[in-house]
Design an enzyme around this catalytic site. Structure first.
Site, short mmCIF file in Angstrom:
data_model
loop_
_atom_site.label_atom_id
_atom_site.label_comp_id
_atom_site.label_asym_id
_atom_site.label_seq_id
_atom_site.Cartn_x
_atom_site.Cartn_y
_atom_site.Cartn_z
N ASP A 158 0.83 -1.20 0.00
CA ASP A 158 0.00 0.00 0.00
C ASP A 158 0.87 1.26 0.00
OD1 ASP A 158 -2.40 1.39 -0.02
OD2 ASP A 158 -3.25 0.28 1.66
N ASP A 219 -10.45 2.89 -3.32
CA ASP A 219 -10.98 1.66 -2.72
C ASP A 219 -12.44 1.44 -3.11
OD1 ASP A 219 -8.57 1.38 -1.46
OD2 ASP A 219 -9.35 1.59 0.57
#
Length: 412
Positions: A158, A219
């Site tokens: 990430d 997301d």
């Protein structure tokens, strides 16, 4: 001069080696914690749903025993919030021992014994998005070695709590470090999602040389609005995104939420159809212990998986729009095609649509094509170039077609 040329050659060779790690020549399939379980670490009041080895083991059991592994879902991946808040005395990341008392190596052994693969999460930054220790530039090598020692098979990397310069250094460096361990580890990069997903900030040629898959956009959330937002972003930017994808290097529109709370049955079919057209990773985030039979049947649809896993590895695209209807098409091996007709409308009435193979530019086989309805699991018939193809598409639903030359046999 010769020395400079040699350095350039060695650099190019290294980039090629990073790309060709032999992994995911078709889009990866599996399961991941994040969308359904987020950063739930409350194992005292919610022991069945907290991020823990018990959760991972129970999902691995279901994947092995309920047909998921047999149709291709093999990665079982832990997202954020698995570690302790501090590294150990040797500077290594360590799992939270209350929630992972057996340790990560033992968990990997358990998953591998089921014929599955274990994925783990880290972050190119000071902290993970959940506030746990991140991987900084000076800990990349030790973290890669730690993951390899645990026999992890996938890393989601990430990008919270770092800047663009650190990401530009860190993502290639982690690719090199993972390859340097000698263990084949699928490398999933979130880098482009933090840089807007598009050139000039995102260099897809470089990404394809260092990553196996990458998140392009924000997301996914458990809602139809979120799914549709992602679909429309991919459609708008397909001329940039489509050429970047191929065997071993995939655009990732994020997790499948079929089986959760936010999608209707029709909307679940729509997400799955467009993800298959996009040659996207099929990474579920749901509860395999309580999933409905309808959702399970959709996710385990063998013809849908056959399309998604097509060896040509060519991402499909939006080819036409008529009102609320979108027509998506993907070229497959051996002259086969997949076509999805998506109805974005919400007006309550199934919308009629008529097309033909000629209008779809599927005309190479002059003898005609056999057509199957993917979700109905039925053979529709044989069609030639001008034969009308009539359909009615439910609101927020999809008609998903598999089209094969008459000379080829395929049994869905």
């Amino acid at each position: 001069m010769h020395f400079t040329s040699l350095c350039i050659l060695l650099t190019l060779m290294a980039l090629c080696w990073c790309l060709d790690n032999g992994l995911v020549r078709t889009p990866p399939m599996g399961w991941m914690t994040w969308q359904r379980y987020r950063c739930n670490i409350d194992c005292k009041s919610d022991p069945d749903n907290c991020i823990s080895e018990n959760l991972i083991k129970s999902m691995a059991d279901k994947m092995a025993d309920s047909g998921w592994r047999d149709v291709g879902y093999t990665y079982v991946s832990i997202d954020d919030c698995w570690s302790q808040k501090q590294r150990d005395s040797n500077g290594r990341l360590q799992p939270d021992l209350e929630r992972f008392p057996s340790g990560m190596k033992a968990l990997a052994d358990y998953v591998h014994a089921k014929g599955l693969k274990l994925g783990i999460y880290s972050d190119m930054g000071t902290y993970t998005c959940g506030g746990y220790p991140g991987t900084t530039l000076d800990t990349i090598k030790i973290d890669a070695e730690t993951f390899a020692s645990w026999e992890v098979d996938m890393l989601k990397f990430d990008g919270c709590y770092s800047n663009s310069t650190e990401k530009a250094l860190g993502y290639p460096k982690m690719s090199e470090a993972l390859n340097g361990t000698g263990r084949p580890i699928l490398y999933s990069c979130s880098w482009p999602a933090y840089e807007g997903g598009l050139p000039p900030k995102v260099n897809y040629t470089q990404l394809g040389s260092i990553c196996n898959m990458w998140r392009n956009y924000g997301d996914i959330q458990d809602s139809w609005d979120s799914v549709l937002d992602i679909i429309e972003w991919y459609a708008k930017n397909q001329d940039v995104l489509q050429p970047a994808a191929g065997p071993g290097r995939w655009n990732d529109p994020d997790m499948l939420i079929t089986g959760d709370f936010g999608l209707s049955y029709e909307q679940s079919k729509s997400q799955l159809a467009i993800w298959a057209i996009l040659a996207a990773p099929l990474i579920m985030s749901n509860d395999l212990r309580t999933i409905s039979q309808d959702a399970k049947d959709l996710l385990q649809n063998r013809l849908l998986i056959y399309i998604n896993q097509d060896a040509l590895g060519k991402q499909g695209s939006l080819i036409s729009q008529v009102g609320s209807l979108e027509v998506w098409k993907r070229e497959l091996i051996n002259g086969q095609y997949a076509v999805a007709v998506l109805n974005k409308g919400t007006d309550g009435l199934p919308r009629p649509y008529t097309t033909s193979l000629g209008l779809l530019n599927i005309t190479q086989c002059t003898d005609g094509y056999k057509m199957y309805n993917v979700f109905e699991k039925e053979y529709i018939g044989m069609f030639k170039s001008g034969t009308p193809i009539d359909m009615r598409v439910n609101p927020t639903g999809v008609i998903f077609l598999f089209i094969s030359p008459v000379s080829r046999s395929y049994m869905p």
